[in-house]
Design an enzyme around this catalytic site. Sequence first.
Site, short mmCIF file in Angstrom:
data_model
loop_
_atom_site.label_atom_id
_atom_site.label_comp_id
_atom_site.label_asym_id
_atom_site.label_seq_id
_atom_site.Cartn_x
_atom_site.Cartn_y
_atom_site.Cartn_z
N GLU A 131 -10.43 -0.75 -8.03
CA GLU A 131 -11.69 -1.39 -8.44
C GLU A 131 -12.01 -2.63 -7.61
OE1 GLU A 131 -12.13 -0.75 -13.05
OE2 GLU A 131 -10.04 -0.90 -12.51
N ILE A 172 0.87 -1.18 0.00
CA ILE A 172 0.00 0.00 0.00
C ILE A 172 0.91 1.23 0.00
CG2 ILE A 172 -1.79 1.26 1.26
CD1 ILE A 172 -2.68 -1.49 0.10
N THR A 174 -5.03 7.38 0.47
CA THR A 174 -5.70 7.30 -0.83
C THR A 174 -6.27 5.90 -1.05
OG1 THR A 174 -3.57 6.85 -1.89
CG2 THR A 174 -4.32 9.12 -1.91
MO1 MOS Z 1 -11.91 1.02 -15.07
S1 MOS Z 1 -13.81 0.57 -15.70
O1 MOS Z 1 -11.12 -0.33 -15.69
O2 MOS Z 1 -11.77 2.53 -15.80
#
Ligand code: MOS
Length: 761
Positions: free
Chosen positions: A726, A650, A655
């Site tokens: 993500e 990390i 962030t």
């Molecule tokens: Mo992300 S949808 O891989 O910008």
Amino acid sequence: MANAAAPAPKQNMGEPVPRLDARLKVTGEARYPADFPVKNPAFAYLATSSIAKGRITRLDLDEARAVPGLIDILTHENTGELKNLKFGTAGVSTSIQALGPDILHDGQTIAVVLAETFEAAREAAHKVKATYAEQKPSATFGSPGLTEEDATKVSPTHKHVPHAGDAEAAIAAADVAIDVEYATPTQHHNPIELFSTTCVWLDDRLSVYEPSQFVYGLKNGVAQRLDIEPDKVRVISPYVGGAFGSKGGMTPRTALIALAARRLNRPVKLVVARDQGFTIATYRAETRHHIRLGARRDGKMVGYSHEGWEISSRPDPYVVAGVEESAHLYAFGAVQTKVNLVHADRNTPGFMRSPPVVPYIYALESAMDELAAKLDMDPIELRRINDTTTDPIDGRPYSSRSLMTCYDQAAQAFGWQRRGRQPGSMREGDWLIGWGCATAVYPTHIGAATARVRLLSNGMVRVQTAAHEIGNGAYTVIGQTAAERLGVPLSRVSVELGDTNLPPAPVAGGSRTTASTCSAVIKACDAIRDKLFRAAVTANDGPLAGRDAADLALTEGRVVAAGGAEEKLDDTFARLGASAIEEYAEFVPHGMKPESIKELYAGKSLGTGGPEGEKLMYALGAEFVEVRIHALTREIRVPRIVGAFAAGRILNPRTARSQLMGGMIWGIGSALHEATEIDPQRARYVNDNLADYSVPVNADIKELEVILVPEEDHDVNPAGVKGLGELANVGTAAAIANAVYHATGKRLRKLPIRIEDVLMA
Ligand code: MOS
């Protein structure tokens, strides 16, 4: 350009440094692409089709042309010189690029109206009259007229169909099996920053100001459409006000605005209206899933079968095909998968936060909970029994895998041991309480990247790489990386991003920015260190002469030897007869070809990681939620959510935490709020505005805890980073659906889950 104003001394990797761009953003100083002042611009406004399928038979522009201030109108009748590019080439997000006359989806751009003011352009655009030969469109699953095909036969990306053993036979013979179907809706990214494009020609050189997740891709794509040399195009995008995948590919508007500016010999600025953003760019496709799981009585899994259906446009074979990732998650035994592409009269979908695992992991993690319930087993236990450190498909090892550590830490923080096993067993007054959990997983992507770093003898550092600040903290972690490597405070580092005048960086997608660009920055910094250290040790005299360069370090403006000897940076620079050292570095991830750098310059962001390569590389997490459902009104609340995540090193816990929090909040939205509704008759989006497109607000978010599980991984890349932008929204929707089951005893297998769904169940 973000000039560091952060307090020293906590500047290094691993420190929770506040974002370098935070102040600029809250004071309005950060310059987004549409904010760049251009001289005497003409304003563009799009006119879009009011039908979803058919052909323009006549365009009546008289009324539009009569609007005072109107300059010109581009239509299919006068834009023949643009080249149409195939889907899947040059980062094009759709092959539907022409202004007609064929109409392939509702809201397709049919004219670009140019005027002296934004208001005049808008008024005239609304006066563009099109007459159509209209056909009945197919909107969604269940509509007549859809066509379906095996995605592997046509998709440019879905090539590997995970398969192991005989899943049919294994599931048929299993002690316990489930056979279930799930559905997820259309979603739109809805970044706060609208889509915009401003084009300025200077002689034969074009500057494009456009928010982009891949400036080199856009540069090369626009050049191809205009049929000009890529060297003539510059794309500028220092800040992106939210993208989530929607600004990763090239949409047709960019070349149209460039063309308009060339014709008018004048800068042209377009800011697309919110509702038009639903149709002139991409979105998350609607999906269906059929999952079968089989297990022995003791919980050991014997088979996993997953068939998916994804809606796309008529011409384009876009699928996310998340089975390529989900098939590696547990020791499933036998595996079989299939993805079907379903063509409708819709705009082409595209990447949206956490592709390809959303929505496939929602379906799998819901099914895992159903299997656990059928086995009368704790859902964590089921995952523990089927945890693995090797690929269930072909036995390759994971580079690192901390899934069960995440489960243990999150379960502990959540208080999972107090959970009543039976659904409906945790009622409190009028509130039905449900506790659910699910796995979050995201492939570690690493792309080829380049960076240029300059160190001045006075200790100032400049880092240049065409990476993208999409709200992820890229300026900050890239600055921290250089600060640590060159032994200077972060306040002495300036970072330049988002401009094709800088050396290229990969697409800001697939959570690859930190891993890729920081690896390139480390390489450039190390080249600078090498030069300095060699000068110090090969000098005829001086405190470091004759020492081993490997024992030297750079710290606070000094070159320091292990034993304590040191010299001032100034002096080392003087030995080189220089006041600055600049190094350019190319980082090619392990297993990729050196040509990937050339491809990157040409606008192709190639990457590796995830299920590819010698080891499986994944960031993982475990999410736990409490839902409360009112026994009478069926109002659904999420008072508590805990996630534990392991994603390699990390670089900045502040962030990182904020990305993970944002992800979980998005997951709450996916579970309970978010859906783009489509009119099945007209194939038109109904709620194409931020009032009707429902997302969580502050009042929906209560306690939210993020646990960062330490994880060392030396295989992934030099930075040791897996990427986590993500990761966190991946498990949330399943965890909430599982909690709704635990509260009510009802399985709701379609997202989002709303009051009416619980009422009807
Ligand atoms: Mo992300 S949808 O891989 O910008």
